[in-house]
Write a protein that holds these residues in place. Structure first.
Motif, mmCIF file in Angstrom:
data_model
loop_
_atom_site.group_PDB
_atom_site.id
_atom_site.type_symbol
_atom_site.label_atom_id
_atom_site.label_comp_id
_atom_site.label_asym_id
_atom_site.label_seq_id
_atom_site.Cartn_x
_atom_site.Cartn_y
_atom_site.Cartn_z
ATOM 1 N N GLN A 194 -11.447 7.867 2.279
ATOM 2 C CA GLN A 194 -10.602 8.743 3.078
ATOM 3 C C GLN A 194 -9.155 8.303 2.908
ATOM 4 O O GLN A 194 -8.764 7.215 3.319
ATOM 5 C CB GLN A 194 -11.018 8.685 4.548
ATOM 6 C CG GLN A 194 -12.395 9.252 4.815
ATOM 7 C CD GLN A 194 -12.462 10.743 4.501
ATOM 8 O OE1 GLN A 194 -11.660 11.534 4.984
ATOM 9 N NE2 GLN A 194 -13.427 11.128 3.675
ATOM 10 N N ARG A 195 -8.380 9.136 2.291
ATOM 11 C CA ARG A 195 -7.000 8.780 1.956
ATOM 12 C C ARG A 195 -6.016 9.410 2.931
ATOM 13 O O ARG A 195 -6.318 10.427 3.564
ATOM 14 C CB ARG A 195 -6.675 9.225 0.527
ATOM 15 C CG ARG A 195 -7.569 8.576 -0.534
ATOM 16 C CD ARG A 195 -7.278 9.186 -1.902
ATOM 17 N NE ARG A 195 -8.135 8.630 -2.940
ATOM 18 C CZ ARG A 195 -7.787 7.662 -3.769
ATOM 19 N NH1 ARG A 195 -6.584 7.125 -3.676
ATOM 20 N NH2 ARG A 195 -8.617 7.225 -4.681
ATOM 21 N N ARG A 236 -0.623 12.485 -6.460
ATOM 22 C CA ARG A 236 -1.294 12.617 -7.753
ATOM 23 C C ARG A 236 -1.445 11.260 -8.434
ATOM 24 O O ARG A 236 -2.484 10.947 -9.016
ATOM 25 C CB ARG A 236 -0.486 13.566 -8.655
ATOM 26 C CG ARG A 236 -1.028 13.694 -10.069
ATOM 27 C CD ARG A 236 0.001 14.365 -10.967
ATOM 28 N NE ARG A 236 0.199 15.740 -10.592
ATOM 29 C CZ ARG A 236 -0.515 16.754 -11.081
ATOM 30 N NH1 ARG A 236 -1.464 16.532 -11.963
ATOM 31 N NH2 ARG A 236 -0.273 17.995 -10.697
ATOM 32 N N VAL A 237 -0.405 10.438 -8.376
ATOM 33 C CA VAL A 237 -0.443 9.133 -9.029
ATOM 34 C C VAL A 237 -1.358 8.169 -8.274
ATOM 35 O O VAL A 237 -2.070 7.360 -8.880
ATOM 36 C CB VAL A 237 0.975 8.546 -9.149
ATOM 37 C CG1 VAL A 237 0.958 7.181 -9.814
ATOM 38 C CG2 VAL A 237 1.872 9.494 -9.935
ATOM 39 N N LEU A 238 -1.341 8.244 -6.947
ATOM 40 C CA LEU A 238 -2.174 7.345 -6.156
ATOM 41 C C LEU A 238 -3.656 7.629 -6.334
ATOM 42 O O LEU A 238 -4.491 6.750 -6.164
ATOM 43 C CB LEU A 238 -1.805 7.452 -4.670
ATOM 44 C CG LEU A 238 -0.437 6.891 -4.290
ATOM 45 C CD1 LEU A 238 -0.132 7.189 -2.823
ATOM 46 C CD2 LEU A 238 -0.370 5.392 -4.546
ATOM 47 N N GLY A 239 -4.004 8.856 -6.701
ATOM 48 C CA GLY A 239 -5.399 9.162 -6.965
ATOM 49 C C GLY A 239 -5.822 10.475 -6.368
ATOM 50 O O GLY A 239 -5.461 10.801 -5.233
ATOM 51 N N ILE A 247 -2.953 7.630 -0.033
ATOM 52 C CA ILE A 247 -3.055 6.195 0.210
ATOM 53 C C ILE A 247 -4.431 5.852 0.774
ATOM 54 O O ILE A 247 -4.903 6.498 1.718
ATOM 55 C CB ILE A 247 -1.967 5.748 1.201
ATOM 56 C CG1 ILE A 247 -0.582 6.203 0.713
ATOM 57 C CG2 ILE A 247 -1.993 4.249 1.393
ATOM 58 C CD1 ILE A 247 0.500 6.072 1.760
ATOM 59 N N VAL A 248 -5.054 4.843 0.204
ATOM 60 C CA VAL A 248 -6.322 4.346 0.734
ATOM 61 C C VAL A 248 -6.021 3.343 1.843
ATOM 62 O O VAL A 248 -5.272 2.384 1.625
ATOM 63 C CB VAL A 248 -7.161 3.682 -0.374
ATOM 64 C CG1 VAL A 248 -8.438 3.072 0.207
ATOM 65 C CG2 VAL A 248 -7.501 4.698 -1.456
ATOM 66 N N PRO A 249 -6.570 3.531 3.043
ATOM 67 C CA PRO A 249 -6.335 2.560 4.123
ATOM 68 C C PRO A 249 -6.782 1.157 3.714
ATOM 69 O O PRO A 249 -7.846 0.970 3.133
ATOM 70 C CB PRO A 249 -7.193 3.103 5.272
ATOM 71 C CG PRO A 249 -7.293 4.574 5.002
ATOM 72 C CD PRO A 249 -7.330 4.702 3.508
ATOM 73 N N ASP A 251 -7.326 7.140 -11.226
ATOM 74 C CA ASP A 251 -7.027 7.159 -12.650
ATOM 75 C C ASP A 251 -5.622 6.621 -12.894
ATOM 76 O O ASP A 251 -4.695 6.898 -12.131
ATOM 77 C CB ASP A 251 -7.139 8.593 -13.164
ATOM 78 C CG ASP A 251 -7.136 8.678 -14.678
ATOM 79 O OD1 ASP A 251 -7.013 7.619 -15.325
ATOM 80 O OD2 ASP A 251 -7.254 9.786 -15.207
ATOM 81 N N THR A 252 -5.469 5.856 -13.965
ATOM 82 C CA THR A 252 -4.148 5.303 -14.294
ATOM 83 C C THR A 252 -3.369 6.182 -15.263
ATOM 84 O O THR A 252 -2.269 5.814 -15.673
ATOM 85 C CB THR A 252 -4.293 3.899 -14.906
ATOM 86 O OG1 THR A 252 -5.130 3.971 -16.073
ATOM 87 C CG2 THR A 252 -4.903 2.931 -13.908
ATOM 88 N N SER A 253 -3.928 7.321 -15.651
ATOM 89 C CA SER A 253 -3.245 8.168 -16.630
ATOM 90 C C SER A 253 -2.331 9.213 -15.986
ATOM 91 O O SER A 253 -1.558 9.858 -16.680
ATOM 92 C CB SER A 253 -4.275 8.895 -17.513
ATOM 93 O OG SER A 253 -5.079 9.787 -16.736
ATOM 94 N N GLU A 254 -2.408 9.387 -14.668
ATOM 95 C CA GLU A 254 -1.602 10.401 -14.008
ATOM 96 C C GLU A 254 -0.157 9.929 -13.837
ATOM 97 O O GLU A 254 0.113 8.727 -13.704
ATOM 98 C CB GLU A 254 -2.185 10.747 -12.643
ATOM 99 C CG GLU A 254 -3.555 11.409 -12.701
ATOM 100 C CD GLU A 254 -3.509 12.797 -13.301
ATOM 101 O OE1 GLU A 254 -2.397 13.338 -13.491
ATOM 102 O OE2 GLU A 254 -4.577 13.351 -13.590
ATOM 103 N N VAL A 255 0.759 10.881 -13.829
ATOM 104 C CA VAL A 255 2.175 10.590 -13.597
ATOM 105 C C VAL A 255 2.734 11.572 -12.585
ATOM 106 O O VAL A 255 2.219 12.679 -12.416
ATOM 107 C CB VAL A 255 3.004 10.670 -14.900
ATOM 108 C CG1 VAL A 255 2.523 9.676 -15.914
ATOM 109 C CG2 VAL A 255 2.994 12.082 -15.469
ATOM 110 N N GLY A 256 3.777 11.153 -11.894
ATOM 111 C CA GLY A 256 4.505 12.028 -10.992
ATOM 112 C C GLY A 256 5.935 12.185 -11.485
ATOM 113 O O GLY A 256 6.567 11.206 -11.895
#
Length: 455
Positions: free
Chosen positions: A68-69, A79-82, A101-103, A277-282
């Motif tokens: 739950q983010r 998008r970058v955080l996941g 953000i993940v708690p 994922d580490t491939s996303e960018v903002g």
């Protein structure tokens, strides 16, 4: 008197040794070992509150519910955080969603000085305060009044007055967590890790002992209390986080904010993400009110209103997102013995290799031209899918012929052949969506010579 023993720790990979080494046996870096004094005798207090009791858990009984983010209400940042970007609903609230953000997570955001890290963190704090989240902003570099002036530039007075953001200027991490324990805090921002330390540990803030203590204390507190913590860090001229690199291993997410010094474009990337994922960018642009999201990236990086010689469109992939980008080239006759080769946004070595291929296999003389290549919008291209567009723009400039409504996507080999790239169909569909019918790719161009003849 407590005796101190000495260990040596590599500030690149965190490898420990009982003696100093010129070269780290783990990562191979030179002159990275630093001396670290530790207590050889650890005093333990007696009583019931010494240590927390730990209990065993059966793997099958641990909850596997989806994470739950907490959405930041900044789509590009989420998008970058996941996960996919989450937009506010009709009431303006997002709450817990599938991205953000993940708690309990610890997130390190780094970047060059002045790139906009503190501005982005303050924007995040303001957005979360609108959702009734209590945010603590800890600044070890700026005073409370300086942060207030930045907030007035980012948001209106009404928003600032109604916000639940708490500000404190401190460089002592122990005092900070003591303050947090006495207040209801939902998220913590520490700006920056190079200026915050503890009087309990020897060394100055940013040194190896202080960074290790800070990282362990922050990670333990975040996991125990389920409170997310953002750490702001500077980078060195080599592009790595300043200070010992073991901090990157201790956090859950490592983000990097980059951008050209003379442009407003800002791109945030993820180099480590335990929750996504580490491939996303903002993608953002810096304006007078802070960092603004770029949602229609194609209109930002290309200009379709006019056709001029020396311009070609390509489609690159930033994470899972195809982006149309304009490559511009300028070729002018040179009077120098060694003509200039200047590239902005692509590798200069790659440009030199492509020019050699163009001259040999494309039969187009480039040895007496100064060649300048630029990626519009300040974007940096690392993949080879733009090779064909670079050669097309250079050929267009030398021949002084514009390329009208055309897209070039493909990798160029040393033998002059055109190669396919990953997700080519998806790239071409994105180009077709914006009205580009004329396509140069491996489907209709087999070598560089054919490309030059078609311009």
């Amino acid at each position: 008197m407590v005796k101190l023993s000495t260990v040596y720790v590599c500030n690149s990979c965190g490898n420990e040794s009982v003696r100093w080494n010129g070269k780290c046996p783990e990562c191979g870096e030179w002159n990275t070992f630093q001396e670290f004094k530790i207590d050889s005798k650890i005093k333990r207090k007696s009583g019931s509150g010494i240590r927390e009791k730990i209990e065993l858990q059966n793997l099958g009984t641990i909850s596997t519910d989806p994470l739950q983010r907490i959405s930041t209400n900044i789509g590009e940042f989420d998008r970058v955080l996941g996960g996919p970007s989450v937009r506010p609903n009709s009431s303006g609230q997002t709450g817990l969603g599938s991205s953000g953000i993940v708690p309990g997570s610890v997130i390190l955001i780094s970047g060059d000085p002045g790139i906009g890290k503190s501005t982005l963190m303050l924007q995040l704090a303001i957005n979360l305060s609108k959702n009734k989240k209590n945010v603590l902003y800890v600044s070890g570099e700026e005073s409370e009044s300086q942060i207030s002036h930045r907030a007035q530039r980012i948001a209106s007075d009404k928003v600032i007055q109604q916000s639940s953001i708490k500000i404190v200027s401190s460089t002592d991490i122990d005092q900070v967590f003591d303050l947090v324990s006495r207040n209801n805090i939902d998220l913590i921002i520490l700006d920056s890790v190079q200026t915050i330390g503890s009087e309990e540990i020897a060394g100055f803030p940013g040194s190896l002992p202080q960074i290790r203590y800070l990282g362990m204390k922050v990670a333990r507190y975040a996991k125990k209390n389920n409170i997310p913590v953002f750490l702001v860090g500077h980078v060195t001229k080599e592009g790595i986080v300043a200070g010992p690199q073991l901090l990157s291993h201790m956090v859950d997410v490592v983000l990097y904010l980059e951008g050209e010094a003379l442009t407003g474009t800002r791109i945030i990337r993820s180099f480590k993400n335990r929750y996504g994922d580490t491939s996303e960018v903002g993608i953002f642009v810096m304006d007078e009110k802070g960092l603004a999201e770029i949602t229609e990236v194609e209109n930002f990086f290309i200009d379709t209103k006019k056709a001029a010689s020396g311009s070609c469109i390509t489609v690159i992939l930033e994470g899972s997102r195809p982006i149309l980008v304009e490559i511009q080239a300028l070729a002018i006759k040179s009077n120098l013995s060694f003509p200039r080769r200047v590239a902005t946004g692509i590798s200069e070595k790659r440009l030199e290799m492509l020019l050699a291929v163009l001259q040999k296999h494309g039969r187009l003389n480039t040895y007496d031209y100064d060649i300048f290549v630029n990626v519009v919008g300040g974007l940096k291209i690392a993949e080879t899918a733009s090779d064909l567009a670079v050669l097309a723009s250079i050929s267009s400039s030398i021949k002084n012929k514009p390329i009208r409504k055309a897209v070039a996507v493909g990798e160029v080999g040393l033998l002059g052949e055109v190669k396919s790239v990953i997700q080519l169909e998806r790239r071409l569909k994105e180009a077709e969506k914006f009205g580009f019918k004329n396509v140069f790719s491996v489907k209709n161009i087999s070598n560089v010579d054919e490309l030059v003849k078609n311009i």
